[in-house]
Design a protein around this motif. Sequence first.
Motif, PDB file in Angstrom:
ATOM      1  N   LEU A 101      10.961 -13.667 -21.980  1.00 32.82           N
ATOM      2  CA  LEU A 101       9.693 -14.384 -22.108  1.00 32.82           C
ATOM      3  C   LEU A 101       8.847 -13.820 -23.240  1.00 32.82           C
ATOM      4  N   VAL A 102       8.696 -12.493 -23.258  1.00 31.92           N
ATOM      5  CA  VAL A 102       7.889 -11.849 -24.297  1.00 31.92           C
ATOM      6  C   VAL A 102       8.531 -12.036 -25.665  1.00 31.92           C
ATOM      7  N   LEU A 103       9.861 -11.961 -25.728  1.00 31.20           N
ATOM      8  CA  LEU A 103      10.582 -12.164 -26.983  1.00 31.20           C
ATOM      9  C   LEU A 103      10.286 -13.543 -27.567  1.00 31.20           C
ATOM     10  N   VAL A 104      10.338 -14.567 -26.723  1.00 29.40           N
ATOM     11  CA  VAL A 104      10.065 -15.938 -27.177  1.00 29.40           C
ATOM     12  C   VAL A 104       8.637 -16.052 -27.704  1.00 29.40           C
ATOM     13  N   LEU A 105       7.683 -15.448 -26.983  1.00 23.99           N
ATOM     14  CA  LEU A 105       6.275 -15.532 -27.379  1.00 23.99           C
ATOM     15  C   LEU A 105       6.014 -14.803 -28.693  1.00 23.99           C
ATOM     16  N   ILE A 106       6.562 -13.602 -28.836  1.00 20.84           N
ATOM     17  CA  ILE A 106       6.295 -12.816 -30.036  1.00 20.84           C
ATOM     18  C   ILE A 106       6.989 -13.429 -31.247  1.00 20.84           C
ATOM     19  N   LEU A 107       8.168 -14.026 -31.037  1.00 23.21           N
ATOM     20  CA  LEU A 107       8.845 -14.739 -32.120  1.00 23.21           C
ATOM     21  C   LEU A 107       8.022 -15.945 -32.566  1.00 23.21           C
ATOM     22  N   PHE A 108       7.477 -16.661 -31.580  1.00 25.88           N
ATOM     23  CA  PHE A 108       6.631 -17.819 -31.888  1.00 25.88           C
ATOM     24  C   PHE A 108       5.434 -17.397 -32.732  1.00 25.88           C
ATOM     25  N   ILE A 109       4.785 -16.290 -32.351  1.00 23.18           N
ATOM     26  CA  ILE A 109       3.613 -15.806 -33.078  1.00 23.18           C
ATOM     27  C   ILE A 109       3.977 -15.450 -34.516  1.00 23.18           C
ATOM     28  N   GLY A 110       5.077 -14.696 -34.678  1.00 24.92           N
ATOM     29  CA  GLY A 110       5.494 -14.283 -36.016  1.00 24.92           C
ATOM     30  C   GLY A 110       5.856 -15.458 -36.901  1.00 24.92           C
ATOM     31  N   ILE A 111       6.644 -16.392 -36.370  1.00 33.69           N
ATOM     32  CA  ILE A 111       7.107 -17.552 -37.159  1.00 33.69           C
ATOM     33  C   ILE A 111       5.956 -18.513 -37.449  1.00 33.69           C
ATOM     34  N   TYR A 112       5.110 -18.755 -36.431  1.00 30.33           N
ATOM     35  CA  TYR A 112       3.960 -19.636 -36.621  1.00 30.33           C
ATOM     36  C   TYR A 112       3.025 -19.074 -37.696  1.00 30.33           C
ATOM     37  N   SER A 113       2.777 -17.760 -37.645  1.00 26.38           N
ATOM     38  CA  SER A 113       1.898 -17.123 -38.628  1.00 26.38           C
ATOM     39  C   SER A 113       2.505 -17.175 -40.023  1.00 26.38           C
ATOM     40  N   LEU A 114       3.829 -17.051 -40.090  1.00 21.57           N
ATOM     41  CA  LEU A 114       4.530 -17.075 -41.373  1.00 21.57           C
ATOM     42  C   LEU A 114       4.384 -18.425 -42.069  1.00 21.57           C
ATOM     43  N   PHE A 115       4.493 -19.507 -41.301  1.00 20.31           N
ATOM     44  CA  PHE A 115       4.491 -20.845 -41.902  1.00 20.31           C
ATOM     45  C   PHE A 115       3.106 -21.494 -41.937  1.00 20.31           C
ATOM     46  N   SER A 116       2.141 -20.893 -41.242  1.00 16.18           N
ATOM     47  CA  SER A 116       0.778 -21.421 -41.298  1.00 16.18           C
ATOM     48  C   SER A 116       0.044 -20.752 -42.468  1.00 16.18           C
ATOM     49  N   LYS A 117      -0.142 -21.480 -43.536  1.00 17.30           N
ATOM     50  CA  LYS A 117      -0.694 -20.912 -44.768  1.00 17.30           C
ATOM     51  C   LYS A 117      -2.141 -20.448 -44.618  1.00 17.30           C
ATOM     52  N   SER A 118      -2.918 -21.135 -43.761  1.00 13.38           N
ATOM     53  CA  SER A 118      -4.340 -20.845 -43.675  1.00 13.38           C
ATOM     54  C   SER A 118      -4.722 -19.979 -42.479  1.00 13.38           C
ATOM     55  N   LEU A 119      -3.774 -19.715 -41.571  1.00 17.04           N
ATOM     56  CA  LEU A 119      -4.083 -18.987 -40.343  1.00 17.04           C
ATOM     57  C   LEU A 119      -4.715 -17.629 -40.637  1.00 17.04           C
ATOM     58  N   LEU A 238       7.590  -9.718 -36.081  1.00 12.16           N
ATOM     59  CA  LEU A 238       9.025  -9.978 -36.144  1.00 12.16           C
ATOM     60  C   LEU A 238       9.836  -8.707 -35.884  1.00 12.16           C
ATOM     61  N   ALA A 239       9.271  -7.551 -36.261  1.00 10.27           N
ATOM     62  CA  ALA A 239       9.950  -6.281 -35.979  1.00 10.27           C
ATOM     63  C   ALA A 239       9.985  -5.993 -34.481  1.00 10.27           C
ATOM     64  N   VAL A 240       8.879  -6.284 -33.784  1.00  7.93           N
ATOM     65  CA  VAL A 240       8.855  -6.140 -32.319  1.00  7.93           C
ATOM     66  C   VAL A 240       9.905  -7.047 -31.699  1.00  7.93           C
ATOM     67  N   ALA A 241       9.970  -8.290 -32.184  1.00  7.75           N
ATOM     68  CA  ALA A 241      10.964  -9.240 -31.669  1.00  7.75           C
ATOM     69  C   ALA A 241      12.378  -8.730 -31.929  1.00  7.75           C
ATOM     70  N   GLY A 242      12.612  -8.195 -33.144  1.00  6.43           N
ATOM     71  CA  GLY A 242      13.928  -7.672 -33.483  1.00  6.43           C
ATOM     72  C   GLY A 242      14.336  -6.532 -32.585  1.00  6.43           C
ATOM     73  N   LYS A 243      13.382  -5.659 -32.290  1.00  7.81           N
ATOM     74  CA  LYS A 243      13.666  -4.532 -31.393  1.00  7.81           C
ATOM     75  C   LYS A 243      14.044  -5.033 -30.001  1.00  7.81           C
ATOM     76  N   MET A 244      13.348  -6.055 -29.545  1.00  8.75           N
ATOM     77  CA  MET A 244      13.606  -6.587 -28.198  1.00  8.75           C
ATOM     78  C   MET A 244      14.966  -7.293 -28.144  1.00  8.75           C
ATOM     79  N   VAL A 245      15.336  -7.989 -29.226  1.00  5.73           N
ATOM     80  CA  VAL A 245      16.657  -8.605 -29.289  1.00  5.73           C
ATOM     81  C   VAL A 245      17.746  -7.534 -29.223  1.00  5.73           C
ATOM     82  N   PHE A 246      17.548  -6.461 -29.970  1.00  9.12           N
ATOM     83  CA  PHE A 246      18.502  -5.342 -29.976  1.00  9.12           C
ATOM     84  C   PHE A 246      18.651  -4.752 -28.574  1.00  9.12           C
TER      85      PHE A 246
END
Length: 250
Positions: A101-119, A238-246
Amino acid sequence: MFNIVFLCVAGFLAAFVDSIAGGGGLISVPAFMLAGLSPTYVLGTNKFSATTASLTSSIKFITSKKVNFKILKFLIPFTLIGAYLGVNTVLSIDEAILNVLVLVLILFIGIYSLFSKSLGLTNNFKGINKKNMSLGILLAFSLGFYDGFFGPGTGSFLIFGFINIFGYDFVNASGNARILNFVSNISSLVLFAIHGRIFYAYAIPVAIFMILGAQFGTKVALKKGSKLIKPIFITMSLAVAGKMVFKLFT
């Protein structure tokens, strides 16, 4: 002696990153593990050093007027209650499910922030109203509880929450998030101290270097602003997400 030097350098880097965008535990926790501490002492010792540094960073954000106590005076009590309950609650959720659950949420935050130019690049805070205060209280309680028993990504969740709920830019969001993160850390720190799970021979010198790292990181964040914080925030999320995937596959 090598362990202390290694931990102090790692602590400085961890606090520098954490004071800007959260995620410093990705550096400091593995460092304490490499120094040979048992898992509970790793968490307790890291919590002591990190909380000390967090206080320094919080003070710097406060004196720079990047913290809104008109909001935080309502949120802090809920963070404390949530953290206390989180530390003392026997979890009914399976940790493996929580990890996903946390992995999905943190990935969403990282990816959303990456593609949202004005955030988070401009400060759109319009004041307090019933809606944003209600959502803020829910954020404070939930993440206080979460930080009390689990913790990875708490700083990132708080920054993202302050941006989306109150319309802050990354600088102001980081300042307000830092205060709530410090408050939630206190509860678990007290618990670790009561149970004697802090190795002070490492905790105190590392805390000194974390204070220096936090001061430097906060100064850089305030000077460079949201354009610097955003890429570091995305990287650490994304690093937090990567650690959790590992962790899930090892």
